[in-house]
Write a protein that holds these residues in place. Structure first.
Motif, short mmCIF file in Angstrom:
data_model
loop_
_atom_site.label_atom_id
_atom_site.label_comp_id
_atom_site.label_asym_id
_atom_site.label_seq_id
_atom_site.Cartn_x
_atom_site.Cartn_y
_atom_site.Cartn_z
N LYS A 354 38.99 -28.40 -84.01
CA LYS A 354 40.12 -27.85 -83.52
C LYS A 354 40.22 -28.19 -81.97
O LYS A 354 39.17 -28.31 -81.32
CB LYS A 354 39.89 -26.22 -83.25
CG LYS A 354 41.26 -25.56 -82.77
CD LYS A 354 42.61 -25.85 -83.24
CE LYS A 354 42.57 -25.20 -84.63
NZ LYS A 354 44.06 -25.52 -85.47
N CYS A 355 41.57 -28.76 -81.61
CA CYS A 355 41.76 -29.17 -80.33
C CYS A 355 42.56 -28.12 -79.73
O CYS A 355 43.69 -27.64 -79.99
CB CYS A 355 42.78 -30.42 -80.07
SG CYS A 355 43.11 -31.08 -78.66
N ALA A 356 41.92 -27.89 -78.23
CA ALA A 356 42.71 -26.55 -77.60
C ALA A 356 43.56 -27.48 -76.50
O ALA A 356 43.04 -28.35 -75.91
CB ALA A 356 41.84 -25.77 -76.94
N VAL A 357 44.79 -27.10 -76.40
CA VAL A 357 45.61 -27.90 -75.24
C VAL A 357 45.90 -26.74 -74.28
O VAL A 357 46.60 -25.68 -74.59
CB VAL A 357 47.17 -28.49 -75.88
CG1 VAL A 357 47.68 -28.85 -75.14
CG2 VAL A 357 46.71 -28.95 -77.19
N ARG A 358 45.58 -26.93 -73.06
CA ARG A 358 45.78 -26.03 -71.96
C ARG A 358 47.01 -26.51 -71.36
O ARG A 358 47.16 -27.64 -70.74
CB ARG A 358 44.53 -26.15 -71.02
CG ARG A 358 43.21 -25.39 -71.48
CD ARG A 358 43.10 -24.04 -71.34
NE ARG A 358 41.74 -23.66 -71.61
CZ ARG A 358 41.44 -22.40 -71.35
NH1 ARG A 358 42.37 -21.48 -70.74
NH2 ARG A 358 40.32 -21.97 -71.54
N ILE A 359 48.01 -25.36 -71.28
CA ILE A 359 49.43 -25.99 -70.91
C ILE A 359 49.78 -25.22 -69.52
O ILE A 359 50.38 -26.00 -68.65
CB ILE A 359 50.42 -25.42 -72.00
CG1 ILE A 359 50.03 -26.29 -73.34
CG2 ILE A 359 51.61 -25.76 -71.57
CD1 ILE A 359 50.74 -26.09 -74.37
N ASN A 360 49.45 -23.81 -69.36
CA ASN A 360 49.88 -23.33 -68.16
C ASN A 360 48.41 -22.32 -68.05
O ASN A 360 48.35 -21.37 -68.27
CB ASN A 360 51.09 -22.20 -68.42
CG ASN A 360 52.33 -22.95 -68.29
OD1 ASN A 360 52.82 -23.55 -67.20
ND2 ASN A 360 52.85 -22.79 -69.46
N ASP A 361 48.00 -22.98 -66.67
CA ASP A 361 46.54 -22.20 -66.32
C ASP A 361 46.77 -21.38 -65.32
O ASP A 361 45.94 -20.41 -64.91
CB ASP A 361 45.60 -23.39 -66.10
CG ASP A 361 44.94 -24.07 -67.16
OD1 ASP A 361 44.94 -23.61 -68.33
OD2 ASP A 361 44.51 -25.26 -67.04
#
Length: 365
Positions: A354-361
């Motif tokens: 599974k790839c986690a995509v951090r978009i708005n931190d």
């Protein structure tokens, strides 16, 4: 924000592009994705195995409400943490990340059907956003294992070693009982080696060739967590080794009109489509001429999402290592291009689950 960044499919590839950010109109909702996941169906879209039209994909994630249109429910205010149930049970026009733009962007405008249909689910403020990519797939597993538990299986066969398969292995005993024997069938020998390296794995790790020689103890439940071009073969493999005391859940997709000579006259895609978004409850199950019980499902109900969220909050360490990669929008676009052009799931030297995509931190995103 009058414009935002998004991973956009165009011209046979994916790239990060700037898109206009419309304000929500009556009944609509604008959310900022905090963390999203890349799903197996997303990869199938990228490989041309599905013809879903949305230029922005992504249906797994957690977001924060940014702006609401008129007539929003009282609980839906800016700052609220939410998940979006991607599959509307009765409106085929709302399928997040498939025919409606998905979460792999800084801002997502959700249509009125999302709110009026109850597809936006508020989450506790303390929710671990880093586990967001596992929320929706674990909800799928909650649905599957909950339905299979009614048959009190002694053996659970899980076919498919992606996210759903690994989550099913880890949740199996909680849903099916401590005595169930869990078997995970991998696509390749390399996948089995990877599974064995994980801190939590199945009782038995097999390749398809080894499954052919197995004689699982009955009653047997099988969960097919396979890509749509492998699901029929997975079903045939299970039918070949299990007796009539078998129940099969087709979680993986199917081509339209898919059939198998092992179950003559049965439209498998129709069997799977009979249960959508958690309806009906309990799911509709078909008993075949040879006595095998068969069902499938698309999507989950909101209560499956909330149960999955509670499980992740209770035992985060039991699942967290399945997020094998973490990146931003630009990194995710690179991963997506790699996966679109190759069946090799090794990215940056490690097998991708599974790839986690951090978009708005930012907290105020």
């Amino acid at each position: 924000m009058s414009a935002h960044r998004a991973i956009v499919r165009a011209g046979g590839t994916v790239s990060v592009a700037t898109r206009p950010t419309p304000a929500p109109r009556t009944g609509e909702l604008s959310v900022a994705t905090l963390c999203a996941g890349l799903c197996g169906t997303d990869i199938q879209i990228l490989r041309g195995l599905r013809d879903d039209p949305a230029p922005v994909i992504g249906h797994e994630g957690i977001a924060r409400v940014v702006a609401v249109g008129d007539d929003a429910p009282a609980w839906c205010t800016p700052g609220t943490l939410v998940a979006v149930n991607p599959t509307h049970p009765t409106d085929p026009g709302f399928l997040l990340g498939h025919n409606v733009d998905g979460l792999l962007q800084e801002r997502t405008l959700l249509p009125a059907a999302a709110l009026t249909g109850g597809m936006v689910v508020p989450l506790p403020a303390a929710t671990d956003v880093g586990l967001a990519p596992l929320l929706e797939p674990l909800a799928v597993v909650e649905y599957a294992l909950g339905a299979l538990s009614a048959f009190a299986p002694r053996t659970l066969l899980v076919l498919g070693d992606g996210t759903i398969g690994h989550l099913a292995v880890r949740a199996a005993r909680r849903k099916l009982g401590e005595d169930v024997r869990v078997v995970l069938v991998h696509h390749t020998a390399e996948g089995r080696v990877f599974s064995r390296s994980l801190p939590h794995h199945a009782d038995l790790l097999l390749t398809p060739a080894e499954l052919a020689a197995a004689r699982p103890a009955g009653p047997v439940a099988a969960l097919l967590a396979t890509p749509r071009d492998a699901t029929v073969a997975a079903l045939e493999a299970v039918l070949a080794v299990a007796g009539p005391d078998l129940v099969v859940d087709i979680v993986g997709g199917l081509p339209h009109g898919a059939r198998t000579a092992a179950l003559p006259g049965l439209d498998l895609a129709s069997v799977r489509a009979a249960n959508c978004g958690g309806l009906p409850d309990p799911p509709r199950i078909t008993t075949t001429g040879r006595g095998v019980r068969l069902f499938g499902h698309r999507g989950v109900a909101n209560h499956h999402l909330l149960t999955a969220a509670a499980e992740l909050a209770l035992a985060p360490g039991h699942y967290r290592d399945l997020i094998t990669h973490e990146t931003d929008l630009a990194g995710a676009a690179r991963v997506m291009r790699r996966l679109a052009g190759s069946r090799n799931r090794v990215i940056d030297g490690r097998r991708l689950v599974k790839c986690a995509v951090r978009i708005n931190d930012r907290e105020d995103a």
